[in-house]
Write a protein that holds these residues in place. Sequence first.
Motif, PDB file in Angstrom:
ATOM      1  N   HIS A 141      -9.260  15.239 -40.981  1.00 50.27           N
ATOM      2  CA  HIS A 141     -10.174  15.158 -39.840  1.00 50.27           C
ATOM      3  C   HIS A 141      -9.504  14.591 -38.603  1.00 50.27           C
ATOM      4  CE1 HIS A 141     -13.820  15.130 -42.793  1.00 50.27           C
ATOM      5  NE2 HIS A 141     -13.364  16.352 -42.549  1.00 50.27           N
ATOM      6  N   VAL A 142      -8.395  13.902 -38.769  1.00 53.00           N
ATOM      7  CA  VAL A 142      -7.750  13.287 -37.608  1.00 53.00           C
ATOM      8  C   VAL A 142      -6.323  13.802 -37.399  1.00 53.00           C
ATOM      9  CG1 VAL A 142      -9.158  11.207 -37.546  1.00 53.00           C
ATOM     10  CG2 VAL A 142      -7.138  11.275 -39.015  1.00 53.00           C
ATOM     11  N   ARG A 143      -5.963  14.886 -38.069  1.00 51.74           N
ATOM     12  CA  ARG A 143      -4.685  15.526 -37.753  1.00 51.74           C
ATOM     13  C   ARG A 143      -4.699  15.957 -36.285  1.00 51.74           C
ATOM     14  NH1 ARG A 143      -1.463  17.703 -42.010  1.00 51.74           N
ATOM     15  NH2 ARG A 143      -2.445  17.572 -44.078  1.00 51.74           N
ATOM     16  N   LYS A 144      -3.550  15.875 -35.644  1.00 50.01           N
ATOM     17  CA  LYS A 144      -3.512  16.257 -34.232  1.00 50.01           C
ATOM     18  C   LYS A 144      -3.842  17.728 -34.032  1.00 50.01           C
ATOM     19  CE  LYS A 144       1.551  16.638 -34.340  1.00 50.01           C
ATOM     20  NZ  LYS A 144       2.810  16.126 -33.750  1.00 50.01           N
ATOM     21  N   ILE A 153      -7.669   8.755 -25.207  1.00 46.78           N
ATOM     22  CA  ILE A 153      -7.798   9.802 -26.224  1.00 46.78           C
ATOM     23  C   ILE A 153      -7.166   9.420 -27.560  1.00 46.78           C
ATOM     24  CG2 ILE A 153      -7.919  11.596 -24.455  1.00 46.78           C
ATOM     25  CD1 ILE A 153      -5.015  12.318 -25.180  1.00 46.78           C
ATOM     26  N   LEU A 154      -6.610   8.223 -27.671  1.00 46.22           N
ATOM     27  CA  LEU A 154      -5.971   7.729 -28.895  1.00 46.22           C
ATOM     28  C   LEU A 154      -4.728   8.559 -29.215  1.00 46.22           C
ATOM     29  CD1 LEU A 154      -5.844   5.821 -31.326  1.00 46.22           C
ATOM     30  CD2 LEU A 154      -7.441   7.324 -32.518  1.00 46.22           C
ATOM     31  N   ALA A 155      -3.587   8.021 -28.838  1.00 45.22           N
ATOM     32  CA  ALA A 155      -2.323   8.738 -29.026  1.00 45.22           C
ATOM     33  C   ALA A 155      -2.092   9.054 -30.494  1.00 45.22           C
ATOM     34  CB  ALA A 155      -1.163   7.907 -28.478  1.00 45.22           C
ATOM     35  N   ASP A 156      -1.576  10.245 -30.740  1.00 41.14           N
ATOM     36  CA  ASP A 156      -1.321  10.647 -32.121  1.00 41.14           C
ATOM     37  C   ASP A 156      -0.287   9.754 -32.783  1.00 41.14           C
ATOM     38  OD1 ASP A 156      -1.517  12.728 -34.352  1.00 41.14           O
ATOM     39  OD2 ASP A 156       0.628  12.717 -33.911  1.00 41.14           O
ATOM     40  N   PRO A 164     -13.356  12.444 -31.872  1.00 40.07           N
ATOM     41  CA  PRO A 164     -11.909  12.539 -32.069  1.00 40.07           C
ATOM     42  C   PRO A 164     -11.081  11.345 -31.611  1.00 40.07           C
ATOM     43  CG  PRO A 164     -12.583  13.893 -30.214  1.00 40.07           C
ATOM     44  CD  PRO A 164     -13.838  13.382 -30.840  1.00 40.07           C
ATOM     45  N   SER A 165     -11.679  10.407 -30.899  1.00 36.68           N
ATOM     46  CA  SER A 165     -10.939   9.224 -30.459  1.00 36.68           C
ATOM     47  C   SER A 165     -11.682   7.976 -30.894  1.00 36.68           C
ATOM     48  CB  SER A 165     -10.768   9.227 -28.936  1.00 36.68           C
ATOM     49  OG  SER A 165     -10.127   8.044 -28.497  1.00 36.68           O
ATOM     50  N   PHE A 211       1.884  27.408 -33.749  1.00 33.24           N
ATOM     51  CA  PHE A 211       0.973  28.347 -34.407  1.00 33.24           C
ATOM     52  C   PHE A 211       0.185  27.732 -35.570  1.00 33.24           C
ATOM     53  CE2 PHE A 211       4.408  30.834 -32.549  1.00 33.24           C
ATOM     54  CZ  PHE A 211       3.696  31.713 -31.753  1.00 33.24           C
ATOM     55  N   SER A 212       0.223  26.403 -35.732  1.00 37.26           N
ATOM     56  CA  SER A 212      -0.500  25.784 -36.843  1.00 37.26           C
ATOM     57  C   SER A 212      -1.756  25.050 -36.397  1.00 37.26           C
ATOM     58  CB  SER A 212       0.412  24.806 -37.594  1.00 37.26           C
ATOM     59  OG  SER A 212       0.755  23.693 -36.786  1.00 37.26           O
ATOM     60  N   SER A 213      -2.032  25.015 -35.097  1.00 35.43           N
ATOM     61  CA  SER A 213      -3.199  24.294 -34.600  1.00 35.43           C
ATOM     62  C   SER A 213      -4.493  25.001 -34.993  1.00 35.43           C
ATOM     63  CB  SER A 213      -3.124  24.168 -33.077  1.00 35.43           C
ATOM     64  OG  SER A 213      -4.252  23.492 -32.572  1.00 35.43           O
ATOM     65  N   LYS A 214      -5.558  24.226 -35.057  1.00 34.49           N
ATOM     66  CA  LYS A 214      -6.888  24.800 -35.261  1.00 34.49           C
ATOM     67  C   LYS A 214      -7.267  25.661 -34.061  1.00 34.49           C
ATOM     68  CE  LYS A 214      -8.370  22.959 -39.218  1.00 34.49           C
ATOM     69  NZ  LYS A 214      -8.878  23.763 -40.349  1.00 34.49           N
ATOM     70  N   LEU A 215      -7.972  26.754 -34.322  1.00 36.55           N
ATOM     71  CA  LEU A 215      -8.440  27.663 -33.278  1.00 36.55           C
ATOM     72  C   LEU A 215      -9.953  27.535 -33.182  1.00 36.55           C
ATOM     73  CD1 LEU A 215      -6.330  30.799 -34.292  1.00 36.55           C
ATOM     74  CD2 LEU A 215      -5.747  29.071 -32.571  1.00 36.55           C
TER      75      LEU A 215
END
Length: 738
Positions: free
Chosen positions: A376-379, A353-356, A723-724, A239-243
Amino acid sequence: MDDEHIISTPRTNGEYTGELLALVIPKEWQDFSMHKDKENRIDSSTFENVLAGIPQNHDTELSTGFQLDTIVEITHTNQDKLIVSMDLDLHIQDAIHLHMNREAAEAASRTFSRLEISAAKKIASVISPRKPGIGKAGKKDKMSASRNLIPTTRVFTRDEYAETTLNTEDCSAKELCETLALKHNSETFRTNSIALALSVPIDAARLKIEPTTAKLIDLEFTITSNPPTILSIQTFESFSSKLFTGVPVIIQTTLIHATKAQVSWFVDNELVSPNSHNFTPQAHQIGKTLSVLITPTREGYHGKCFKEAYQFENVIEDLPFMPIISPLRDDFTLTKRNTKERKSSLRMMTYNILADLYVSRELEDAMMLPHVEYDHVRKTRRMPMIVAEILAHDADIICLQEVDGAIFDTYFEPVMQSMGYDAFYSNKASCQREGCAMFWSRNAFERDEALTFSLRDLFDSDGSFAKVNTDCWDSMNGIKHLLNSHSELRRVTMEKIGQILQVVTLNVRNPQDGQPEKIVIGNTHLFYHPMADHIRAMQTYVVCKKVDEIRRCDTNQHPYPLMLCGDFNSDPLSGASQLLFTRSVQPDHHDCWKHLNEYQWDMDNNEYMVEHEYIGNEAGATDLKYEDEQFKNAQEHLNALDKPVASAPSIVLPDTFPQLLSGCETMPEFTNFAVDFVDTLDYILASELSKGETYGFSLTKSACMPTLDDVKKFVAMPNEFMPSDHVSLVADFAWRTK
């Protein structure tokens, strides 16, 4: 239980009432409630009222064949591996809650006897708390009067005519719970249809009951047994991801004693989707909150339902500006293909996609990503942007590299499944949970076979498909001779590195004239080290060999056409690329073999790479160094190494292997733009229609690629808008046949 275990008795009226929840669960789930997201959980009552007028069977869920609800079955589970979890709630002066776990195989009478003892102690601790300085002696006097009072326990069912007491002596706690659970399936079930009566010794003076002496007080609890229960809820980053608008949000559940979960979505507390595990925010919802109400259900169940509601941490936002999606690729992302175009062409996508796990590691080292802010680069922001980019291109087949295994499980697979794709993930042959993933449109393809190969194993294989003649792959002899004569190279290539190859054979749904019954897709990510071009060339050869074996495994058919995608970590002049495009790499290919006798495994860590100036720029640096420039600075160190002596072989693809066509109309300036490295490393390759090939492809259109200046304005990738550190490749191919 048998009917003989049921005894009729008169009804007992409880002086105090409460609730008892009894749940048979596997022991590994005994602490399930402790692991739920408490920070984002909210009161469900508001949403329950909204749903009250909507039929339970109002189902908007799309059928995907993918299980968004995982059902834990215990029907055939040994009792020794189960427990009965009991939660008792009562209000006497204060709210009292008691939780107990008991062995499922334990006699039901003993289980309830222990519950009664624990309840008495819990109630006494609330009503008669021990005062400071009063020890056991003080307690003794208060309880002495109740010493001789004998408590009783009774489990019973009732209907409008009578009560029926259940015999708890001759059954286990699990068996009793299962018997009680059947009562919930009756259409005449009421809240108090199943009950537990406890008589516990209480100091009546504390309750202001006459006479003011110790007495047995009757407590009655309604019982809910084995209701549909949510063991866990999974959504990306809890529930913490960007929407972001246009990016699906998925809820997955793990349930017990249930058949499915009803997931209802609310925007600013307004119902927007009554029953779907996925929801895609829209532009008119920007700035609003998103909540879900999750209701576990079981067919025929009429008992109490335990719903859970959660609110996402972030409000709905517009998708950030992503220049590669638009305006650069408007011809791909804004114009949707019609049915005829989908039938006559194949759209391929490949994307590192550049692994987190690498981003997180590099953020700890300011040298690696000095140009980008952490937020800006948080998963939680970057991965939804990647999903948006993937979906925007509407590809038929998607090959990804550097996919975190956990993110694939909790995000990529459920999202892509909900959008009409099937999925296949292959982890690297290493302890790192990272690998390759492939997705294909269910409307266009059906999986026939999906295989994963460790590249190091392919060097020690003569082919696992008995019907395939591999004699034409005679360059394998030269490679094996080199490995046998070069112990360090053999150790690195066949023991150390963990790269893998995915090979998926897909059945073409309703093939048209000129289309094959099947196609074969290869997806890989080759070894990365800048001094290991020779290893990548050999890896490329064994990859082609294995893919060719698989596409020829059905001897009753012509070889199936193939697509080979991935991050080859090889520029267009490298040995690997030359092998793919010119079909051979010779011993005099300097770039390929120049480090054959120099590269060693201990050069494979970032500490070595930074120390010898292969990678890394200081935080805040404006004059960024790139690998080509820094490569020269390591030569003095290399000259001082002890070098094995081995001769380079000639590596040639056989005539039976098809000509490969690039998915880019012109070679891109770059596909990877990191702080310390800029080059073309990623490829889409398709088999052409040629001699020996009944089917093939021709390129009709490739997606535009950004220029150096497009990226330099943001310094490097990843950045706020990209993002990558790689650029995705997308191409449309036409089917060809003789």
